[in-house]
Write a protein that holds these residues in place. Structure first.
Motif, PDB file in Angstrom:
ATOM      1  N   ALA A   9       0.819  -1.284  -0.091  1.00  0.00           N
ATOM      2  CA  ALA A   9       0.056  -0.081  -0.064  1.00  0.00           C
ATOM      3  C   ALA A   9       0.888   1.157   0.023  1.00  0.00           C
ATOM      4  O   ALA A   9       0.591   2.098  -0.624  1.00  0.00           O
ATOM      5  CB  ALA A   9      -0.881   0.005   1.262  1.00  0.00           C
ATOM      6  N   THR A  10       1.910   1.262   0.664  1.00  0.00           N
ATOM      7  CA  THR A  10       2.866   2.266   0.955  1.00  0.00           C
ATOM      8  C   THR A  10       3.474   2.706  -0.372  1.00  0.00           C
ATOM      9  O   THR A  10       3.423   3.742  -0.775  1.00  0.00           O
ATOM     10  CB  THR A  10       4.087   1.851   1.742  1.00  0.00           C
ATOM     11  N   TYR A  11       3.736   1.549  -1.345  1.00  0.00           N
ATOM     12  CA  TYR A  11       4.599   1.970  -2.493  1.00  0.00           C
ATOM     13  C   TYR A  11       3.379   2.042  -3.657  1.00  0.00           C
ATOM     14  O   TYR A  11       3.812   2.839  -4.684  1.00  0.00           O
ATOM     15  CB  TYR A  11       5.526   0.811  -2.934  1.00  0.00           C
ATOM     16  N   GLY A  12       2.197   1.969  -3.212  1.00  0.00           N
ATOM     17  CA  GLY A  12       1.124   2.240  -4.350  1.00  0.00           C
ATOM     18  C   GLY A  12       0.578   3.783  -4.138  1.00  0.00           C
ATOM     19  O   GLY A  12       0.285   4.253  -5.143  1.00  0.00           O
ATOM     20  N   SER A  13       0.808   4.348  -2.995  1.00  0.00           N
ATOM     21  CA  SER A  13       0.479   5.571  -2.836  1.00  0.00           C
ATOM     22  C   SER A  13       1.857   6.503  -3.316  1.00  0.00           C
ATOM     23  O   SER A  13       2.485   5.968  -3.936  1.00  0.00           O
ATOM     24  CB  SER A  13       0.254   5.933  -1.451  1.00  0.00           C
ATOM     25  N   ILE A  14       1.667   7.733  -3.045  1.00  0.00           N
ATOM     26  CA  ILE A  14       2.642   8.556  -3.413  1.00  0.00           C
ATOM     27  C   ILE A  14       3.228   9.561  -2.497  1.00  0.00           C
ATOM     28  O   ILE A  14       2.791   9.586  -1.181  1.00  0.00           O
ATOM     29  CB  ILE A  14       2.084   9.771  -4.519  1.00  0.00           C
ATOM     30  N   SER A  15       4.164  10.140  -2.536  1.00  0.00           N
ATOM     31  CA  SER A  15       4.744  11.224  -1.632  1.00  0.00           C
ATOM     32  C   SER A  15       4.784  12.532  -2.326  1.00  0.00           C
ATOM     33  O   SER A  15       5.363  13.008  -3.354  1.00  0.00           O
ATOM     34  CB  SER A  15       6.423  10.767  -1.656  1.00  0.00           C
ATOM     35  N   ALA A  16       3.988  13.457  -1.762  1.00  0.00           N
ATOM     36  CA  ALA A  16       3.839  14.786  -2.337  1.00  0.00           C
ATOM     37  C   ALA A  16       5.030  15.588  -2.478  1.00  0.00           C
ATOM     38  O   ALA A  16       5.444  16.357  -3.097  1.00  0.00           O
ATOM     39  CB  ALA A  16       2.880  15.490  -1.379  1.00  0.00           C
ATOM     40  N   VAL A  17       6.075  15.384  -1.454  1.00  0.00           N
ATOM     41  CA  VAL A  17       7.150  16.191  -1.412  1.00  0.00           C
ATOM     42  C   VAL A  17       8.064  15.731  -2.700  1.00  0.00           C
ATOM     43  O   VAL A  17       8.850  16.638  -3.243  1.00  0.00           O
ATOM     44  CB  VAL A  17       7.789  15.987  -0.182  1.00  0.00           C
ATOM     45  N   THR A  18       8.195  14.328  -2.921  1.00  0.00           N
ATOM     46  CA  THR A  18       9.034  13.870  -4.109  1.00  0.00           C
ATOM     47  C   THR A  18       8.342  14.520  -5.371  1.00  0.00           C
ATOM     48  O   THR A  18       9.115  15.006  -6.211  1.00  0.00           O
ATOM     49  CB  THR A  18       8.761  12.502  -4.100  1.00  0.00           C
ATOM     50  N   PHE A  19       7.136  14.706  -5.548  1.00  0.00           N
ATOM     51  CA  PHE A  19       6.429  15.166  -6.538  1.00  0.00           C
ATOM     52  C   PHE A  19       6.927  16.827  -6.664  1.00  0.00           C
ATOM     53  O   PHE A  19       7.153  17.162  -7.809  1.00  0.00           O
ATOM     54  CB  PHE A  19       4.946  14.905  -6.463  1.00  0.00           C
ATOM     55  N   ILE A  20       6.783  17.501  -5.537  1.00  0.00           N
ATOM     56  CA  ILE A  20       7.141  18.948  -5.348  1.00  0.00           C
ATOM     57  C   ILE A  20       8.477  19.289  -5.958  1.00  0.00           C
ATOM     58  O   ILE A  20       8.882  20.190  -6.536  1.00  0.00           O
ATOM     59  CB  ILE A  20       6.688  19.403  -4.072  1.00  0.00           C
ATOM     60  N   THR A  21       9.286  18.188  -5.290  1.00  0.00           N
ATOM     61  CA  THR A  21      10.654  18.386  -5.734  1.00  0.00           C
ATOM     62  C   THR A  21      10.987  18.152  -7.090  1.00  0.00           C
ATOM     63  O   THR A  21      11.774  19.244  -7.760  1.00  0.00           O
ATOM     64  CB  THR A  21      11.653  17.562  -4.939  1.00  0.00           C
ATOM     65  N   ALA A  22      10.295  17.416  -7.830  1.00  0.00           N
ATOM     66  CA  ALA A  22      10.345  17.205  -9.266  1.00  0.00           C
ATOM     67  C   ALA A  22       9.775  18.513  -9.922  1.00  0.00           C
ATOM     68  O   ALA A  22      10.358  18.834 -11.016  1.00  0.00           O
ATOM     69  CB  ALA A  22       9.640  15.762  -9.661  1.00  0.00           C
ATOM     70  N   SER A  23       8.755  18.744  -9.446  1.00  0.00           N
ATOM     71  CA  SER A  23       8.132  20.154  -9.957  1.00  0.00           C
ATOM     72  C   SER A  23       8.828  21.412 -10.095  1.00  0.00           C
ATOM     73  O   SER A  23       8.931  22.186 -10.970  1.00  0.00           O
ATOM     74  CB  SER A  23       6.870  20.550  -9.476  1.00  0.00           C
ATOM     75  N   ALA A  24       9.776  21.372  -8.842  1.00  0.00           N
ATOM     76  CA  ALA A  24      10.863  22.325  -8.809  1.00  0.00           C
ATOM     77  C   ALA A  24      11.903  22.247  -9.783  1.00  0.00           C
ATOM     78  O   ALA A  24      12.224  23.460 -10.209  1.00  0.00           O
ATOM     79  CB  ALA A  24      11.215  22.319  -7.405  1.00  0.00           C
ATOM     80  N   LEU A  25      12.367  21.203  -9.822  1.00  0.00           N
ATOM     81  CA  LEU A  25      13.459  20.886 -11.103  1.00  0.00           C
ATOM     82  C   LEU A  25      12.864  21.334 -12.218  1.00  0.00           C
ATOM     83  O   LEU A  25      13.705  21.958 -13.036  1.00  0.00           O
ATOM     84  CB  LEU A  25      13.777  19.438 -10.879  1.00  0.00           C
ATOM     85  N   LEU A  26      11.518  20.838 -12.678  1.00  0.00           N
ATOM     86  CA  LEU A  26      11.146  21.513 -14.062  1.00  0.00           C
ATOM     87  C   LEU A  26      10.894  22.757 -14.200  1.00  0.00           C
ATOM     88  O   LEU A  26      11.190  23.554 -15.215  1.00  0.00           O
ATOM     89  CB  LEU A  26       9.622  20.769 -14.210  1.00  0.00           C
ATOM     90  N   THR A  27      10.507  23.621 -13.305  1.00  0.00           N
ATOM     91  CA  THR A  27      10.468  24.945 -13.169  1.00  0.00           C
ATOM     92  C   THR A  27      11.903  25.473 -13.369  1.00  0.00           C
ATOM     93  O   THR A  27      12.031  26.531 -14.076  1.00  0.00           O
ATOM     94  CB  THR A  27       9.837  25.561 -11.709  1.00  0.00           C
ATOM     95  N   LYS A  28      12.908  24.859 -12.624  1.00  0.00           N
ATOM     96  CA  LYS A  28      14.152  25.402 -12.779  1.00  0.00           C
ATOM     97  C   LYS A  28      14.520  25.218 -14.292  1.00  0.00           C
ATOM     98  O   LYS A  28      15.340  26.175 -14.626  1.00  0.00           O
ATOM     99  CB  LYS A  28      14.945  24.587 -11.827  1.00  0.00           C
ATOM    100  N   LEU A  29      14.455  24.285 -14.905  1.00  0.00           N
ATOM    101  CA  LEU A  29      14.701  24.014 -16.214  1.00  0.00           C
ATOM    102  C   LEU A  29      13.843  24.387 -17.270  1.00  0.00           C
ATOM    103  O   LEU A  29      13.697  24.357 -18.664  1.00  0.00           O
ATOM    104  CB  LEU A  29      14.763  22.333 -16.513  1.00  0.00           C
ATOM    105  N   GLU A  30      12.875  25.246 -16.735  1.00  0.00           N
ATOM    106  CA  GLU A  30      11.750  25.825 -17.683  1.00  0.00           C
ATOM    107  C   GLU A  30      11.140  24.856 -18.292  1.00  0.00           C
ATOM    108  O   GLU A  30      10.536  25.169 -19.692  1.00  0.00           O
ATOM    109  CB  GLU A  30      12.332  26.764 -18.604  1.00  0.00           C
ATOM    110  N   LEU A  31      10.694  23.541 -17.894  1.00  0.00           N
ATOM    111  CA  LEU A  31      10.001  22.508 -18.668  1.00  0.00           C
ATOM    112  C   LEU A  31       8.392  22.666 -18.003  1.00  0.00           C
ATOM    113  O   LEU A  31       8.355  22.533 -16.633  1.00  0.00           O
ATOM    114  CB  LEU A  31      10.509  21.209 -18.350  1.00  0.00           C
ATOM    115  N   GLY A  32       7.504  23.147 -18.908  1.00  0.00           N
ATOM    116  CA  GLY A  32       6.169  23.105 -18.109  1.00  0.00           C
ATOM    117  C   GLY A  32       5.468  21.807 -17.907  1.00  0.00           C
ATOM    118  O   GLY A  32       6.181  20.907 -18.042  1.00  0.00           O
TER     119      GLY A  32
END
Ligand SMILES: Nc1ncnc2c1ncn2[C@@H]1O[C@H](COP(=O)(O)O)[C@@H](O)[C@H]1O
Ligand SMILES: Nc1ncnc2c1ncn2[C@@H]1O[C@H](COP(=O)(O)O)[C@@H](O)[C@H]1O
Ligand SMILES: Nc1ncnc2c1ncn2[C@@H]1O[C@H](COP(=O)(O)O)[C@@H](O)[C@H]1O
Ligand code: NA
Ligand code: NA
Ligand code: NA
Lengths: 96, 328, 328, 96, 96, 328
Positions: free
Chosen positions: B102-125
């Motif tokens: 169950a733990t692995y089926g669900s998600i980690s919001a902070v991992t998502f947020i960190t990835a979105s921060a990298l995308l923003t940094k690389l200017e990938l929408g």
């Protein structure tokens, strides 16, 4: 001023509501709760570092001598399933 | 080339503060961020990402593609725990296998947020609906996990349970209404409803402070992750291997699905990261209640002390590298 | 002229909020800022000043001058507790003398921050390396303080200690890795490593909110300082005199050294303030552990209820006045 | 349900780790901790206004009758050097 | 190591200062305080959801046998007017 | 037309987050904002609105009109509890009637702030002195409430009170120096004293974050209000009617007075909202101490679970509508 039983319980925070419900069903009308209790027991460590849902709560209450047994029996299933402590000691209640 | 992306990811302040947290524990510094500050940071991040997602959806509009992405998200949230469970059963009992699954089926919001921060940094929408995907993937695994336990535990071997088993409707309700999901979805809807006007008022709070607060939150995650690593000492190679390989397997499937569905690079990375990450708050809290037989320090520590840092540090940049290669 | 600078310093919102805090206690208002909020403010300020320091160092580059300033900082952090100790021994026992000496050898980050806020207001620049000086001056006095106790306490008169004495390496480690220093130095390094890019992302959090959060923090310091003043009632004139004159003596020496080393006006003020200020968190916590024989309410109250307000209110503007006269 | 000893300790927060270590060395496997305890004692006031490093922690645990003495002796040096309270009372443990 | 009385009190947070004052007037020099206690009693629910002014505080202290009565009598007016709990139990104080 | 203004008010993020909070409780989500975060938000809002008020007063200058508005504010704060008391005595005992009357004579800062946020959204100005009116209206009702009890309770029927009655001077001091009023007034004065310079430094904190933090605070108020509604189940129609009709009555009187005194639309709305709102923190805390015979869960729940949402959701837009019609 009466000689009474002093009951102290520690249960996982997520079980606070069901425990209070059972206590109230048993006629317990007065209690004190201390939250954010951490510790260690059979069910492992309970901490609040991530979220206080995984910490414990401490409940203090009093009852007349002889009533502690039935209170315990009513909470036993919760305590055994989710963990918890149940201690009884003697006290003299001046106001309680 | 892969290495330069890893480096670029690592040289982000939030990721560096994660290392600072880990280092603080290893060097036995007394640095500490007491509750309820981490709780506040986490509420803030959910609010900010939800509100921004709602605002992005207004800008981009709704489309069939979005619907399909959301369906794929739910599908993965149901599938991952199922195949994880059977892998875990090779070595673990039903309860622990189900809880970890169950733990692995669900998600980690902070991992998502960190990835979105990298995308923003690389200017990938990326699309605002990915936040909806995040919300939709948080809870199904809880239901699947409990389902797996109830299915596996034969009535005969089940110990007589004086506490009445929680009914299904209740499990579903709790899974869908846990505080994090609730705040995330509410913020998204309010971002949608209040449009540019609402965004203009909220942005200085929700957007401008985002990076700084993410730094503090990851600092705390570093502290906690490093403390939890000890819990894994007696865990054995199977569990450790699972914690590091499962995200990769889930990422591979995620990337494949994203390619198949024609997602953009940004959306594909976020989808992959959702598949690859594991939950260390919502699901553990639910499992503690519904599968108390499993060992929380095991499944929390796997998700938090191994899978989370793995994704944050090397996973995200590698997934992005692979996606960029496959997409061009 | 001096008076106008004092007034200009006092009419800063943060300093005024310090007065509000003190007034709240004297007027018996129930205004309160409960933990862990003050802790959060203090972590924030360390983060912000560290990050900014790192960013400034990138802009200014490293130079010999910086190295010499840092050496001077460490020298003062070691010397101040030594001569303080001998002054204090005139009236106090070994334990209290050493603990107070350590307190005054170390620094108060908030005093430094308040001085830097005044410099910013007056548009007087200062180098990012002064933050490194702040970090370097926090801990040495702890080690010197413990050293003074061990040297002074004759083996014979020492009471048999059932708790094994903490070894030197441990003391050094703890002194250098206390949470505040650790966060400050980490933030400085991350500010250095992530350059303009990192700064751009973090600035709205670390720079724009700085003044507001400093107001709240000083409000709380005012509350605490006023509460602690009572602790000094039985302290006697020697202790009170020390709390008010020692900062001046240390400031004079600091100003002399700054002149000798040719620091700029801004750097000279900060260096002086580091010398003149005393620690009320890190050092007291260390002394409580390593010199439990000393009376914490004495050394905390001296640093917090007398030296801190003295520096904040009249010290900083006077030191600046003197520096400006001597430098031109 | 057993008659046991209930031990409660208050020590400075900075001494929590060494105290827990000694308790664990003495075979104490279950305990509850309440942090942010303030108060007053021989060593003066303990508060958390500046930083919780200067506050106290409360530790509750149980032991078999007769074991309290050796627990105390083991903690005594810490309690005497850094301050602290050590009380023992009788209790009936239903689950502990 | 002495046989003593262990006193525990819960009062509304806003009454902490007057209670401590009375305790100190009665010669109580050592006590521990746990704040943010919630609970339920004759005066209704006490919570800290809005503001901790409406929560309770728990005070633990010790006294020599026989002194508990006068302590109680001194606090009684406050306890009766503003609510509160006053329990006394037996304990053995190793360090207190 | 009225409906569109209600909608425009509701579609504000802060008001929507209030609904989110209520919904979270009704749907049994475990969403929670633990103390002391709500306390921090409330301190922040008082600081922000006080500072801004001080800054606005500098811009607008002082005038006779302001003085008259402030006098009217104090008058309403004294009158409302008196006529409320006699209405309440129809059904309630002296103690509860006095405590509830005091509650309604005082004000709710968040209601004021929500109204000011609507004004800002609609680009309707208001004077900084309205914040002074807010401060002045917080406490008089406490004194009036206690006065009403002492007057009504005949010496004979009064039970012998072992706890010495709090003297008047003490009551006045406490009423005027409660933490909220103290912080609000201090911030206003500091905003006045430090002028444009201070405002420039503080604005990014106190102004830019205002909306976001108001959202979080109203989210929490929604959680608490919904939880408290249960307390009113046994309260009966009289009490419920009072909670919903009293704000309307007070608003009508407030609007009349505002018209009479020639206030601007913005100032009139804020004045009306001050009259119509009730206190759920400062006054209850004072009543708990000075009229312990009254039932706190009654007066807190009335103010918080009925009057507050009523004002926030429908009251504010309706009052504004009426004012706009009458003024043009
Ligand atoms: N003997 C004990 N003394 C103090 N606390 C206990 C004891 N046993 C259990 N607890 C507390 O109750 C929680 C749950 O206990 P358990 O069910 O043993 O895991 C632990 O985390 C402790 O906080
Ligand atoms: N008799 C007592 N009753 C309650 N708490 C105590 C007692 N003695 C000590 N404490 C607690 O233990 C801490 C340290 O005590 P001491 O070593 O006397 O300074 C105090 O700050 C109190 O919190
Ligand atoms: N029998 C009891 N057991 C535990 N806590 C109590 C008891 N009686 C009162 N309290 C606590 O004391 C507070 C005030 O009590 P009361 O005066 O009955 O309203 C309650 O809110 C509880 O926290
Ligand atoms: Na996943
Ligand atoms: Na110094
Ligand atoms: Na009113």
């Amino acid at each position: 001023m009466n000689t009474i039983k002093r009951i102290e319980i520690v249960v996982p925070a997520i079980e606070l509501k069901p425990v209070l419900k059972r206590l109230e069903n048993n006629g317990v009308k007065k209690y004190s709760i201390i939250r954010h209790v951490v510790g260690r027991g059979e069910f492992g460590e309970s901490t609040d570092d991530l979220d206080d849902q995984l910490s414990g709560v401490y409940i203090l209450m009093t009852c007349a001598i002889g009533e502690e047994e039935s209170l315990y029996l009513d909470l036993k299933p919760i305590l055994e399933k989710f963990g918890g402590m149940f201690l009884v000691s003697d006290a003299v209640g001046y106001r309680y | 080339m892969e290495f330069s992306l890893i480096l670029s990811n690592i040289l982000n302040p939030p990721v560096l503060f994660f290392f600072v947290g880990m280092a603080a524990i290893w060097l036995k510094s007394d640095l500490e961020i007491p509750q309820p500050l981490p709780k506040m940071f986490s509420l803030y991040l959910l609010f900010a990402i939800g509100f921004k997602g709602g605002h992005e959806i207004i800008k981009s509009g709704l489309s069939w593609d979005i619907g399909i992405t959301l369906l794929a998200a739910i599908a993965m949230a149901c599938l991952v725990p199922i195949y994880s469970f059977f892998i875990l059963r090779l070595k673990l009992d039903i309860y622990n296998a189900a809880a970890i699954a169950a733990t692995y089926g669900s998600i980690s919001a902070v991992t998502f947020i960190t990835a979105s921060a990298l995308l923003t940094k690389l200017e990938l929408g990326f699309g605002g609906h990915m936040v909806a995907a995040l919300a939709l993937m948080e809870s199904p695994a809880i239901v699947v996990g409990i389902f797996l336990v109830r299915l596996s535990v034969d009535a005969g071997e089940q110990k007589p349970d004086a506490v009445e088993a929680v009914p299904w409707t209740e499990i579903l309700r709790e899974a869908c209404l846990n505080g994090s999901v609730f705040l995330l979805v509410s913020s998204l809807i309010i971002g949608l409803l209040t449009g540019e006007n609402g965004w203009g008022k909220i942005k200085p709070f929700s957007d401008d402070l985002f990076y700084g607060i993410l730094c503090f939150f990851l600092l705390d995650m570093g502290l906690i992750a490093a403390r939890r690593i000890n819990d894994l000492k007696q865990a054995g190679p199977f569990v450790i291997g699972f914690s590091l390989l499962m995200p990769v397997l889930n990422a591979v499937i995620g990337i494949g699905l994203a390619k198949l569905l024609g997602m953009s690079v940004g959306n594909a990375l976020l989808f992959t990261v959702l598949c690859a990450s594991a939950s260390y708050i919502a699901v553990p809290a639910a499992m503690r209640m519904s599968v108390p037989e499993a060992n929380p320090s095991l499944y929390i520590s796997m998700a938090l002390a191994l899978t989370f840092p793995f994704n944050i540090i090397v996973g995200i940049p590698i997934y992005l590298q692979v996606i960029q290669r496959l997409w061009t």
